[in-house]
Design an enzyme around this catalytic site. Sequence first.
Site, PDB file in Angstrom:
ATOM      1  N   GLU A  41     -13.538   7.093  -0.980  1.00  0.00           N
ATOM      2  CA  GLU A  41     -12.370   6.778  -1.394  1.00  0.00           C
ATOM      3  C   GLU A  41     -11.718   5.648  -0.504  1.00  0.00           C
ATOM      4  O   GLU A  41     -12.091   6.024   0.844  1.00  0.00           O
ATOM      5  CB  GLU A  41     -11.576   8.065  -1.689  1.00  0.00           C
ATOM      6  CG  GLU A  41     -11.293   8.550  -3.064  1.00  0.00           C
ATOM      7  CD  GLU A  41     -10.207   7.439  -3.879  1.00  0.00           C
ATOM      8  OE1 GLU A  41     -10.073   6.304  -3.262  1.00  0.00           O
ATOM      9  OE2 GLU A  41      -9.973   7.942  -5.010  1.00  0.00           O
ATOM     10  N   ASP A  42     -10.660   5.071  -0.753  1.00  0.00           N
ATOM     11  CA  ASP A  42      -9.713   4.390   0.073  1.00  0.00           C
ATOM     12  C   ASP A  42      -8.599   5.206   0.796  1.00  0.00           C
ATOM     13  O   ASP A  42      -8.698   5.435   1.947  1.00  0.00           O
ATOM     14  CB  ASP A  42      -9.241   2.899  -0.377  1.00  0.00           C
ATOM     15  CG  ASP A  42      -8.490   3.370  -1.811  1.00  0.00           C
ATOM     16  OD1 ASP A  42      -8.528   4.530  -2.280  1.00  0.00           O
ATOM     17  OD2 ASP A  42      -7.877   2.396  -2.216  1.00  0.00           O
ATOM     18  N   LYS A  95     -10.624  -0.391  -6.851  1.00  0.00           N
ATOM     19  CA  LYS A  95     -11.222  -1.434  -6.005  1.00  0.00           C
ATOM     20  C   LYS A  95     -10.882  -1.058  -4.451  1.00  0.00           C
ATOM     21  O   LYS A  95     -11.666  -1.711  -3.846  1.00  0.00           O
ATOM     22  CB  LYS A  95     -10.626  -2.908  -6.281  1.00  0.00           C
ATOM     23  CG  LYS A  95     -10.588  -3.316  -7.727  1.00  0.00           C
ATOM     24  CD  LYS A  95      -9.727  -4.617  -7.664  1.00  0.00           C
ATOM     25  CE  LYS A  95      -9.459  -4.921  -9.215  1.00  0.00           C
ATOM     26  NZ  LYS A  95      -8.571  -6.114  -9.618  1.00  0.00           N
ATOM     27  N   GLY A  96     -10.156  -0.443  -4.051  1.00  0.00           N
ATOM     28  CA  GLY A  96      -9.644  -0.373  -2.619  1.00  0.00           C
ATOM     29  C   GLY A  96     -10.702   0.075  -1.764  1.00  0.00           C
ATOM     30  O   GLY A  96     -10.507  -0.315  -0.569  1.00  0.00           O
ATOM     31  N   ASP A 135      -4.472  -2.822  -1.420  1.00  0.00           N
ATOM     32  CA  ASP A 135      -3.698  -4.252  -1.694  1.00  0.00           C
ATOM     33  C   ASP A 135      -2.113  -4.042  -1.987  1.00  0.00           C
ATOM     34  O   ASP A 135      -1.842  -2.685  -2.002  1.00  0.00           O
ATOM     35  CB  ASP A 135      -4.360  -4.659  -3.123  1.00  0.00           C
ATOM     36  CG  ASP A 135      -3.870  -3.932  -4.291  1.00  0.00           C
ATOM     37  OD1 ASP A 135      -3.931  -2.679  -4.281  1.00  0.00           O
ATOM     38  OD2 ASP A 135      -3.297  -4.478  -5.448  1.00  0.00           O
ATOM     39  N   PHE A 171       3.753   3.099   2.694  1.00  0.00           N
ATOM     40  CA  PHE A 171       2.852   2.508   1.897  1.00  0.00           C
ATOM     41  C   PHE A 171       2.062   1.226   2.926  1.00  0.00           C
ATOM     42  O   PHE A 171       2.692   0.654   3.762  1.00  0.00           O
ATOM     43  CB  PHE A 171       3.611   1.404   0.700  1.00  0.00           C
ATOM     44  CG  PHE A 171       2.817   0.822  -0.023  1.00  0.00           C
ATOM     45  CD1 PHE A 171       2.078   1.412  -1.140  1.00  0.00           C
ATOM     46  CD2 PHE A 171       2.450  -0.493   0.072  1.00  0.00           C
ATOM     47  CE1 PHE A 171       1.622   0.951  -1.915  1.00  0.00           C
ATOM     48  CE2 PHE A 171       1.638  -1.122  -0.727  1.00  0.00           C
ATOM     49  CZ  PHE A 171       1.029  -0.420  -1.897  1.00  0.00           C
ATOM     50  N   VAL A 172       0.618   1.460   2.835  1.00  0.00           N
ATOM     51  CA  VAL A 172      -0.027   0.677   3.782  1.00  0.00           C
ATOM     52  C   VAL A 172      -1.023  -0.326   3.057  1.00  0.00           C
ATOM     53  O   VAL A 172      -1.296  -0.107   1.607  1.00  0.00           O
ATOM     54  CB  VAL A 172      -0.990   1.575   4.703  1.00  0.00           C
ATOM     55  CG1 VAL A 172      -0.327   2.323   5.470  1.00  0.00           C
ATOM     56  CG2 VAL A 172      -1.898   2.443   3.830  1.00  0.00           C
ATOM     57  N   LYS A 200      -2.808  10.738   3.444  1.00  0.00           N
ATOM     58  CA  LYS A 200      -1.360  11.111   3.526  1.00  0.00           C
ATOM     59  C   LYS A 200      -1.281  12.518   3.172  1.00  0.00           C
ATOM     60  O   LYS A 200      -0.679  12.587   2.069  1.00  0.00           O
ATOM     61  CB  LYS A 200      -0.432  10.302   2.740  1.00  0.00           C
ATOM     62  CG  LYS A 200      -0.735   8.741   2.994  1.00  0.00           C
ATOM     63  CD  LYS A 200       0.388   8.003   1.909  1.00  0.00           C
ATOM     64  CE  LYS A 200       0.134   6.551   1.919  1.00  0.00           C
ATOM     65  NZ  LYS A 200       1.024   5.853   0.799  1.00  0.00           N
ATOM     66  N   ARG A 243      -6.141  -7.280   0.557  1.00  0.00           N
ATOM     67  CA  ARG A 243      -7.161  -6.535   0.688  1.00  0.00           C
ATOM     68  C   ARG A 243      -8.104  -6.945   1.762  1.00  0.00           C
ATOM     69  O   ARG A 243      -8.987  -6.212   2.415  1.00  0.00           O
ATOM     70  CB  ARG A 243      -8.030  -6.576  -0.534  1.00  0.00           C
ATOM     71  CG  ARG A 243      -7.221  -5.786  -1.771  1.00  0.00           C
ATOM     72  CD  ARG A 243      -8.355  -5.522  -2.969  1.00  0.00           C
ATOM     73  NE  ARG A 243      -7.586  -5.595  -3.994  1.00  0.00           N
ATOM     74  CZ  ARG A 243      -7.354  -4.287  -4.686  1.00  0.00           C
ATOM     75  NH1 ARG A 243      -7.502  -3.129  -3.902  1.00  0.00           N
ATOM     76  NH2 ARG A 243      -6.739  -3.914  -5.879  1.00  0.00           N
ATOM     77  N   ASP A 299      -3.443  10.027  -1.643  1.00  0.00           N
ATOM     78  CA  ASP A 299      -1.952  10.080  -1.591  1.00  0.00           C
ATOM     79  C   ASP A 299      -1.567  11.540  -2.274  1.00  0.00           C
ATOM     80  O   ASP A 299      -1.560  12.415  -1.371  1.00  0.00           O
ATOM     81  CB  ASP A 299      -1.622   8.967  -1.994  1.00  0.00           C
ATOM     82  CG  ASP A 299      -0.106   8.646  -2.149  1.00  0.00           C
ATOM     83  OD1 ASP A 299       0.487   9.296  -1.231  1.00  0.00           O
ATOM     84  OD2 ASP A 299       0.355   7.966  -2.966  1.00  0.00           O
TER      85      ASP A 299
HETATM   86  P1  5GP Z   1      -3.243   9.548  -5.607  1.00  0.00           P
HETATM   87  O1  5GP Z   1      -3.757   9.717  -6.878  1.00  0.00           O
HETATM   88  O2  5GP Z   1      -3.955  10.404  -4.335  1.00  0.00           O
HETATM   89  O3  5GP Z   1      -1.761   9.753  -5.621  1.00  0.00           O
HETATM   90  O4  5GP Z   1      -3.398   8.003  -5.459  1.00  0.00           O
HETATM   91  C1  5GP Z   1      -4.439   7.471  -4.876  1.00  0.00           C
HETATM   92  C2  5GP Z   1      -4.562   5.823  -5.354  1.00  0.00           C
HETATM   93  O5  5GP Z   1      -3.232   5.473  -5.115  1.00  0.00           O
HETATM   94  C3  5GP Z   1      -5.332   5.343  -4.263  1.00  0.00           C
HETATM   95  O6  5GP Z   1      -6.448   5.214  -4.673  1.00  0.00           O
HETATM   96  C4  5GP Z   1      -4.740   3.744  -4.080  1.00  0.00           C
HETATM   97  O7  5GP Z   1      -5.065   3.095  -4.956  1.00  0.00           O
HETATM   98  C5  5GP Z   1      -3.070   4.233  -4.526  1.00  0.00           C
HETATM   99  N1  5GP Z   1      -2.426   4.309  -3.106  1.00  0.00           N
HETATM  100  C6  5GP Z   1      -1.813   5.476  -2.741  1.00  0.00           C
HETATM  101  N2  5GP Z   1      -1.074   5.186  -1.367  1.00  0.00           N
HETATM  102  C7  5GP Z   1      -1.279   3.776  -1.124  1.00  0.00           C
HETATM  103  C8  5GP Z   1      -0.904   3.123  -0.290  1.00  0.00           C
HETATM  104  O8  5GP Z   1      -0.242   3.436   0.882  1.00  0.00           O
HETATM  105  N3  5GP Z   1      -1.199   1.720  -0.287  1.00  0.00           N
HETATM  106  C9  5GP Z   1      -1.941   1.339  -1.461  1.00  0.00           C
HETATM  107  N4  5GP Z   1      -2.185  -0.165  -1.360  1.00  0.00           N
HETATM  108  N5  5GP Z   1      -2.354   1.993  -2.255  1.00  0.00           N
HETATM  109  C10 5GP Z   1      -2.093   3.458  -2.295  1.00  0.00           C
END
Ligand code: 5GP
Length: 174
Positions: free
Chosen positions: A98-99, A42-43, A158, A151-152, A130, A164, A102
């Site tokens: 994408e939001d 949703k982000g 969210d 964490f943001v 990140k 959000r 990570d």
């Molecule tokens: P990845 O698969 O790259 O590790 O994680 C991606 C997903 O993890 C993002 O789409 C998001 O939903 C969540 N996520 C990763 N870091 C953060 C953060 O700092 N804050 C929030 N709210 N969600 C995060």
Amino acid sequence: MMDPRLKELISAEQIQRRCDELAVEIDRDYAGKSLVLLAVLKGSYMFLADLSKRLSSPVMIDFVQVSSYGDEKSSSGIVQIRKDHDVSIEGRHVLVVEDIVDTGLTLAHLCELLRTRRPLSLKVVSMLSKPAARRHEALVDYLGFEIPNEFVVGYGLDHAESFRNLPFIALLKD
Ligand code: 5GP
């Protein structure tokens, strides 16, 4: 009054300015082409809204929702599609919206799946990244901001479905 657990990291004005710049870049790269904006729920909803209204290229908009079970012990991890896109992406230019990237797990697996559906091209725009957290190769073609490995929330992101709607991005202290 602002929630005392929040510390602003990127202001609403900075975000809007960056959206202006990203839209110029994307319009330039897709000049004369139409594209499908595929937003990851949703982000990314707020970023999608801000970015898409600035684009002058013709766009179709669709959504996917994925859940990732990032298990550090199984290096592959599993990404499950919870909501698939409705528009066919075969033979179309696709830009994943994408939001945040990570570890890169979600994006790497999503892109791997989308490639099997034979888009004409596949690129990614992400508001945040990140780099220090990256474990899976996930290429981001257009990036809003690099942030530290913390964490943001806000601007679509969210914590338990809260925060959000903040127009800025903030660190959430526990
Ligand atoms: P990845 O698969 O790259 O590790 O994680 C991606 C997903 O993890 C993002 O789409 C998001 O939903 C969540 N996520 C990763 N870091 C953060 C953060 O700092 N804050 C929030 N709210 N969600 C995060």
